[in-house]
Design an enzyme around this catalytic site. Structure first.
Site, PDB file in Angstrom:
ATOM      1  N   CYS A  46      51.168 177.427 129.539  1.00  0.00           N
ATOM      2  CA  CYS A  46      52.427 177.099 130.221  1.00  0.00           C
ATOM      3  C   CYS A  46      53.524 176.811 129.191  1.00  0.00           C
ATOM      4  O   CYS A  46      53.911 177.696 128.437  1.00  0.00           O
ATOM      5  CB  CYS A  46      52.220 175.945 131.203  1.00  0.00           C
ATOM      6  SG  CYS A  46      53.571 175.780 132.403  1.00  0.00           S
ATOM      7  N   HIS A  72      48.131 178.355 134.568  1.00  0.00           N
ATOM      8  CA  HIS A  72      47.224 177.281 134.169  1.00  0.00           C
ATOM      9  C   HIS A  72      45.782 177.694 134.469  1.00  0.00           C
ATOM     10  O   HIS A  72      45.337 177.590 135.609  1.00  0.00           O
ATOM     11  CB  HIS A  72      47.541 175.992 134.934  1.00  0.00           C
ATOM     12  CG  HIS A  72      48.827 175.347 134.550  1.00  0.00           C
ATOM     13  ND1 HIS A  72      48.911 174.413 133.538  1.00  0.00           N
ATOM     14  CD2 HIS A  72      50.075 175.503 135.032  1.00  0.00           C
ATOM     15  CE1 HIS A  72      50.171 174.011 133.421  1.00  0.00           C
ATOM     16  NE2 HIS A  72      50.895 174.667 134.307  1.00  0.00           N
ATOM     17  N   GLU A  88      43.113 176.098 133.807  1.00  0.00           N
ATOM     18  CA  GLU A  88      42.348 174.929 134.250  1.00  0.00           C
ATOM     19  C   GLU A  88      42.614 174.564 135.706  1.00  0.00           C
ATOM     20  O   GLU A  88      41.894 173.759 136.291  1.00  0.00           O
ATOM     21  CB  GLU A  88      42.631 173.725 133.335  1.00  0.00           C
ATOM     22  CG  GLU A  88      44.007 173.106 133.474  1.00  0.00           C
ATOM     23  CD  GLU A  88      45.113 173.913 132.803  1.00  0.00           C
ATOM     24  OE1 GLU A  88      46.285 173.548 132.997  1.00  0.00           O
ATOM     25  OE2 GLU A  88      44.814 174.891 132.082  1.00  0.00           O
TER      26      GLU A  88
END
Length: 218
Positions: free
Chosen positions: A83, A195, A197
């Site tokens: 990001c 992202h 994650e």
């Protein structure tokens, strides 16, 4: 767990603990640190981030982390940007006036502009969106190697990277009529605007593939 140390860089902006949790799930020997020595001694770095580009660069400067990060990449050691972390790798951003970045990837950062589309663009771009192959035309030998074309990843951003060379573009995403670079593969750098994650099992696969590619896990 691998003995190769992976450091998540803490510069006071970012979703550190969700990244940490993903890395621990994969089996990385991972730590969160803002110490210069830890960065210098790491086999690999992860540069996450959410927030303002200029503030992030100021924090990195104040912590004395700019030169160690640059040296890490110059030594051809792996770095994963996420990001804002991806954006910081570039030369400059137009956010709040032109601000110099780390300059590790040639290119700049641009803001989504509502004037680019006939409809009212919603900024920031938040939510799930698809990634497709970029100029490389293949994800072979990248952390996206087992990700299917058109898979959905999770995004939260108002700015996006514009590389000087299309050759470094690993994936492209379209948002309300604007196609933008959503991941980069350049020498020892792999970075994503989305992202991993927060992108479920596919996101974990990206971390795992990155780790296997650089022998951070077995």
């Amino acid at each position: 767990m691998s003995s190769e140390k992976v450091t998540i860089i803490d510069y006071q902006l970012g979703n550190l603990f969700s990244v940490l949790q993903a890395c621990e799930t994969i089996g990385f020997n991972v730590q969160i640190s803002s110490k210069k020595k830890d960065i210098e001694n790491s086999a690999a770095l992860i540069l996450p981030g959410v927030g303002a580009f200029a503030e992030a660069m100021n924090h990195l400067k104040d912590l004395g982390l700019i030169d160690p990060i640059k040296q890490h990449v110059q030594n051809n050691k792996p770095l994963l940007g996420i990001c804002l972390g991806q954006q910081l790798l570039f030369e400059e951003s137009e956010e709040f006036g032109d601000t110099k970045g780390l300059g590790l990837v040639p290119g700049s950062i641009r803001k989504f502009r509502t004037s680019n589309t006939s409809s009212k663009m919603r900024v920031p771009h938040i939510g799930w969106n698809q990634i497709v192959t970029g100029a490389e035309n293949t994800w072979e030998n990248t952390p996206l190697s087992d990700i299917k074309e058109g898979s959905f990843m999770y995004f939260v951003h108002s700015y996006y990277v514009v590389p000087k060379s299309d050759d470094v573009i690993c994936s492209i995403t379209e948002y309300e009529g604007v196609s933008f670079c959503s991941s980069v593969h350049y020498n020892s750098i792999f970075s994503t605007q989305f992202h991993p994650e927060k992108s479920g099992d596919l996101g974990l696969s990206i971390y795992r593939n990155w780790g296997l590619q650089h022998k951070l896990i077995k």
